[in-house]
Design a protein around this motif. Structure first.
Motif: not given
Length: 325
Positions: A27-32, A35-37, A42-44, A46-58
């Motif tokens: 799901w994370l990869r689709l958001a980044a 892309a759509r499953h 669409d992951p939506g 919330l999923a795209r917003g979570a990507l901004t956290h440095p540990d999620v980006a890692l």
């Protein structure tokens, strides 16, 4: 072709369990990738917003890009034996955080150098060298699950449970071998080995080891094999029924209410959740939710809450409409 050699002990220790870590990363990869499953859409935000956290980006730094096939196994440790999703994820997070530094360096530094077409990002290499990678990966995965998936998984769980029930019935009727041979058209059972069609050749002897078969929903339709972590073997396969209904004949009702709504009505002889309907019909969860709302307002569907789920079932009016066709 990749071959997993097994013995009687491995067959006896084979069990089914979803990998919530693998589902989260899919799901994370689709958001980044924006892309759509193919089934769940669409992951939506919330999923795209979570990507901004440095540990999620890692986490993203350690996922393969297009043309690369290797994912460090420490990201998706073997699922445990918990029955509740929260506990199952906690078991995997604990395993990630407990990854020995030698295993981290072997998988993240050595294996990516061999299997990737690009160098590991410098920032990720520095985290590896600091010894903080397992803790930060576990934190990133926990955060992404909480922000983007935790609530939705409660509905998707029914799809996983349906797959495992299907496999259990096969085992009861025709044995473990039949279940292993019917996981997917590209997965076979040879009596002493599981074969998986892959673009590369390989073989591993997993005799005496526990084998976890992980049905994938958000990771659908990917098939993956994990054998890098000592003592852990995971074969992930597409969950039964996901996306299989997209090609259904529309029937005589379709010109009246539309193909999507006709398919949903036909599948609602028994109560089902939005996520289960999405998996069974091949439409995205958002599309299913939209059409269910319209059908409910038209008096063709009733809905009832069953614990954490809202279940839909066609009404007597819908039955009459279907019968008149």
């Amino acid at each position: 072709m990749f071959t997993l050699r097994v013995d009687a002990e491995t067959v006896a220790r084979t069990r089914f369990s979803p990998s919530l870590a693998a589902e989260s990363l899919a799901w994370l990869r689709l958001a980044a990738e924006s892309a759509r499953h193919p089934v769940f859409g669409d992951p939506g935000p919330l999923a795209r917003g979570a990507l901004t956290h440095p540990d999620v980006a890692l986490l993203l730094d350690l996922l393969p890009q297009t043309g690369e096939v290797y994912t460090p196994d420490l990201l998706t440790p073997q699922p445990g034996t918990a029955t509740r999703p929260g506990d199952l994820l906690d078991e995997q997070l604990a395993r990630i955080e407990a990854t020995p530094q030698d295993d981290v360096e072997e998988q993240v530094l050595a294996h990516t150098q061999v299997h990737w077409r690009r160098p590991l990002p410098v920032s990720a290499r520095r985290v590896v060298e600091s010894g903080a990678l397992p803790r930060r990966l576990a934190n990133g995965l926990a955060r992404f699950w909480r922000d983007a998936l935790g609530e939705d998984w409660r509905a998707l769980q029914s799809v996983v449970e349906g797959d495992i029930t299907h496999r259990a019935r096969t085992i009861a009727a025709r044995g473990v071998g039949a279940a292993l041979g019917e996981l997917h058209p590209t997965i076979g059972w040879a009596g002493d080995a599981i074969t998986v069609v892959k673009p590369f050749d390989g073989e591993a002897d997993i005799s005496g080891r526990e084998l976890v078969l992980a049905p994938g929903v958000l990771s659908w339709p990917v098939i993956s094999i994990q054998i890098d972590v000592p003592g852990q073997v995971v074969l992930s396969y597409p969950a039964h029924g996901v996306g299989t209904g997209a090609g259904r004949p529309p029937g005589r009702l379709a010109p009246v209410v539309g193909a999507a709504r006709a398919a949903l009505l036909a599948d609602l002889e028994t109560p089902r959740s939005t996520a289960e309907l999405a998996a069974r019909t091949g439409y995205s969860a958002g599309t299913v939710s939209y059409h269910l709302g319209a059908l409910h307002r038209a008096g063709l569907l009733g809905k009832v809450r069953d614990g954490r789920y809202v279940l839909y079932q066609r009404t007597a009016r819908a039955v009459a409409l279907l019968e008149s066709g």
